[in-house]
Design a protein around this motif. Structure first.
Motif, PDB file in Angstrom:
ATOM      1  N   VAL A  74      49.612  43.587  42.210  1.00  0.00           N
ATOM      2  CA  VAL A  74      48.647  42.775  42.066  1.00  0.00           C
ATOM      3  C   VAL A  74      47.743  42.839  43.326  1.00  0.00           C
ATOM      4  CG1 VAL A  74      49.847  40.749  40.323  1.00  0.00           C
ATOM      5  CG2 VAL A  74      49.883  41.004  42.833  1.00  0.00           C
ATOM      6  N   LYS A  75      46.892  42.016  43.237  1.00  0.00           N
ATOM      7  CA  LYS A  75      45.445  42.017  44.606  1.00  0.00           C
ATOM      8  C   LYS A  75      45.249  40.935  44.410  1.00  0.00           C
ATOM      9  CE  LYS A  75      42.855  45.432  44.907  1.00  0.00           C
ATOM     10  NZ  LYS A  75      41.928  46.057  44.470  1.00  0.00           N
ATOM     11  N   VAL A  76      45.848  40.142  45.563  1.00  0.00           N
ATOM     12  CA  VAL A  76      45.583  38.563  45.360  1.00  0.00           C
ATOM     13  C   VAL A  76      44.219  38.171  46.527  1.00  0.00           C
ATOM     14  CG1 VAL A  76      46.094  36.311  45.138  1.00  0.00           C
ATOM     15  CG2 VAL A  76      47.969  38.189  44.537  1.00  0.00           C
ATOM     16  N   PHE A  77      42.832  37.463  45.623  1.00  0.00           N
ATOM     17  CA  PHE A  77      41.805  37.207  46.939  1.00  0.00           C
ATOM     18  C   PHE A  77      42.746  35.739  46.834  1.00  0.00           C
ATOM     19  CE2 PHE A  77      40.677  40.269  44.806  1.00  0.00           C
ATOM     20  CZ  PHE A  77      40.515  41.468  45.568  1.00  0.00           C
ATOM     21  N   ILE A  78      42.797  35.260  48.236  1.00  0.00           N
ATOM     22  CA  ILE A  78      43.193  33.988  48.662  1.00  0.00           C
ATOM     23  C   ILE A  78      41.959  33.226  49.876  1.00  0.00           C
ATOM     24  CG2 ILE A  78      44.877  33.123  49.784  1.00  0.00           C
ATOM     25  CD1 ILE A  78      47.139  35.455  48.910  1.00  0.00           C
TER      26      ILE A  78
END
Length: 209
Positions: free
Chosen positions: A19-23
């Motif tokens: 996954v790629k998570v933008f936080i």
């Protein structure tokens, strides 16, 4: 890559959900573990890693204000091929697994799927929605028609893969079964089902052979 090495890689691969998570929040206060890549951009950033390593932090940390997740697979054991340095043309939507060899000036069109261990020769065209099975060997200057299925053999080291020699033309929606060898310069008609070897420069009209 040798057959036994391919089989070992499949057998030992760990299923993952990358996954790629933008936080938005204080990433410096978070610990996602050593296997995750964290790109800190001040008040927020991006975390790249396996969902199993990341989800607990997202659910439990008060340092995260909001986040957005992107993923394209679930429990996948075989990664995709890194295509950015290939000397070939790879169109959007093509799915190419790791340990695939694609030579210079080959073309892989939209929707084509190429499984682990297959090899594609120089200046060969894999047309839209064609399926190239594991360990299949396709020579140079071939045209593999849209919707064609070339069966793969990755379950046994003793199974013989499909071998397609140079300058072969396979019409759309043909099916080439396991262990078949197609000689150089042969032409396979659209929709054909090929169960036997095809000789050099042999022309196969549409049908079952």
């Amino acid at each position: 890559m040798e057959t036994q090495e391919i089989l070992e890689r499949i057998r030992n691969a760990k299923p993952q959900t990358p996954v790629k998570v933008f936080i938005q929040g204080q990433l410096s206060e978070l610990d996602f573990g050593p296997d995750c890549k964290v790109i800190n951009m001040g008040h927020g950033g991006v975390v790249i890693g396996d969902w199993e390593d990341i989800k607990g932090v997202l659910q439990e940390s008060d340092a995260i204000e909001e986040y957005h997740i992107e993923t394209d697979r679930r429990n996948s054991a075989i990664t995709l091929l890194d295509t950015k340095d290939l000397g070939a043309r790879i169109e959007p939507g093509a799915i190419i697994r790791e340990a695939v060899t694609i030579e210079t000036d080959a073309i892989v069109m939209m929707g084509a799927c190429i499984n682990i261990g297959a090899s594609i020769g120089a200046k060969t065209l894999i047309d839209m929605n064609a399926v190239i099975g594991g360990r299949a060997k396709i020579g140079r200057g071939c045209h593999i028609g849209a919707g064609t299925v070339i069966k793969g053999v990755i379950s046994s080291p003793h199974a013989q893969p499909v071998v397609i020699k140079d300058n072969v033309v396979i019409g759309p929606n043909a099916v080439i079964l396991e262990g078949v060898t197609i000689g150089a310069g042969a032409i396979i008609g659209p929709g054909s089902i090929i169960t036997r070897d095809v000789q050099e420069k042999e022309v196969i009209p549409s049908g079952v052979y």
